[in-house]
Design an enzyme around this catalytic site. Structure first.
Site, PDB file in Angstrom:
ATOM      1  N   HIS A 105       0.871  -1.169  -0.146  1.00 35.75           N
ATOM      2  CA  HIS A 105      -0.004  -0.045   0.150  1.00 35.75           C
ATOM      3  C   HIS A 105       0.885   1.173   0.024  1.00 35.75           C
ATOM      4  CE1 HIS A 105      -3.790  -1.825   0.311  1.00 35.75           C
ATOM      5  NE2 HIS A 105      -3.349  -2.678   1.354  1.00 35.75           N
ATOM      6  N   GLU A 132      -8.724   4.470  -6.512  1.00 33.75           N
ATOM      7  CA  GLU A 132      -7.994   4.961  -7.831  1.00 33.75           C
ATOM      8  C   GLU A 132      -8.838   5.523  -8.744  1.00 33.75           C
ATOM      9  OE1 GLU A 132      -9.316   0.606  -8.555  1.00 33.75           O
ATOM     10  OE2 GLU A 132      -8.957   1.974  -6.820  1.00 33.75           O
TER      11      GLU A 132
END
Length: 350
Positions: A243, A273
């Site tokens: 991450h 995203e």
């Protein structure tokens, strides 16, 4: 466009101060005009023509100024003229002496009124000018019609100076407090509308704040091009590199987006995203060109994590908002087109 929103927020904060000035203006105009009118009527037959002229004249002009405000809504001009009226009234009253030589007692409320109408800087200057003029009037022999005792003069000027100082302190810190609270409110609003990671605006800004501006000033936005963007295979990137790498990639693309958009355009992280771009006063063909330019730049700009290059691509969908209440529908259309781009093999614009 971000600067325009900051200006609007500042205007909203100042509306409270305008309401305060408006209340003072109306109160002083109506109360002073009415008091002068009543006193003029009471002294109508005492044959003091100068006093009657001051009372009836001031009453008429105060009423005239408030009528000017009601007709034009020009608050600042009305407040400035009201301040001139207040200063003129004070000087005229002290010059004549008022009923039974009580003029000096009527002066004390007016320094605070000037601060309320003009703000700290202008009111301080005007109060100092009035204080100087009153001192000259009181101490230059034969300058005024009224006669005041020397002790009364000195005590009046000292007391008036204290009133001015106290009013100055009060309004100075009130203005400071108002500015501080305004900055805090703007900071809170900015934080609520900003994505912590990328520093782009978030979905809340699009759904809560933007529609208000769009409805109020559609001519500044429409036609509004809408571009949806989704990073390709981002879950795979997170699974493969962690991450931390994903967060750095999001920061990287956010800066790239800003570098390729106009100052008035809005880049939003709408979730995960996914990103949303809003291009005011822009048609579909121009928006397609912008989306393609960003897509190509994303491919060509190197992103690496721990020395390892990682390719980044994205899929784009473009639509157009033509009416102020059509933003939600335009976003849905752009979202569908973005999924068409995904199905067409990703890394393309639809």
């Amino acid at each position: 466009m971000r600067k325009e929103f900051e200006v609007e927020s500042h205007k909203l904060a100042n509306s409270i101060d305008d309401a305060r000035k408006r209340s003072i203006l109306l109160f002083v105009s109506y109360i002073t005009g009415s008091v002068m009118l009543v006193y003029g009527i009471l002294h109508l037959f005492n044959h003091n023509h100068l006093l009657l002229l001051i009372l009836f004249g001031c009453s008429a002009v105060f009423y005239g100024n408030v009528l000017f405000y009601h007709l034009t809504r020009r608050l600042n001009e009305a407040c400035e003229f009201e301040s001139i009226l207040v200063g003129t009234f004070v000087l005229a009253l002290v010059y004549q002496g008022g009923h039974e030589n009580t003029a000096l007692y009527w002066v004390f409320p007016f320094p605070a009124i000037l601060f309320g109408l003009l703000g700290v800087r202008k009111a301080l200057v005007m109060n100092i000018i009035l204080l100087i003029l009153l001192s000259v009037m009181l101490y230059v022999p034969g300058f005024i019609e009224a006669q005041y005792a020397d002790a009364e003069k000195s005590r009046f000027l000292v007391s008036l100076s204290l009133v001015i100082i106290v009013s100055l302190i009060n309004d100075f810190f009130r203005e400071r407090s108002h500015m501080a609270m305004s900055q805090v409110q703007q900071s809170r609003e900015k934080q609520a509308n900003t994505d912590v990671l990328t520093r782009l605006v978030n979905r809340r800004f699009i759904t809560v704040s933007l529609p208000k501006y769009l409805n109020q000033n559609p001519e500044n936005f429409l036609p509004l091009a809408v571009i949806m963007c989704d990073l390709d295979h981002f879950k795979k990137l997170n699974d493969s590199y962690g991450h931390e790498c994903g967060d750095l990639a999001l920061k990287h693309v956010a800066q790239l987006f800003l570098d390729h958009l106009r100052q008035q355009d809005i880049a939003c992280r709408s979730g995960g995203e996914e990103f949303l771009f809003l291009l005011p006063l822009c048609g579909v063909m121009d928006a397609l060109h912008v989306a393609e330019k960003i897509r190509a730049a994303l491919v060509e700009t190197e992103f690496s994590y721990q020395g390892q290059p990682i390719p980044l691509t994205a899929s784009f969908g473009v639509s157009l908002c033509k009416v102020s209440n059509g933003l939600d529908e335009a976003i849905k259309v752009a979202d569908l087109k973005m999924y068409e781009a995904k199905q067409a093999g990703r890394n393309c614009v639809r």
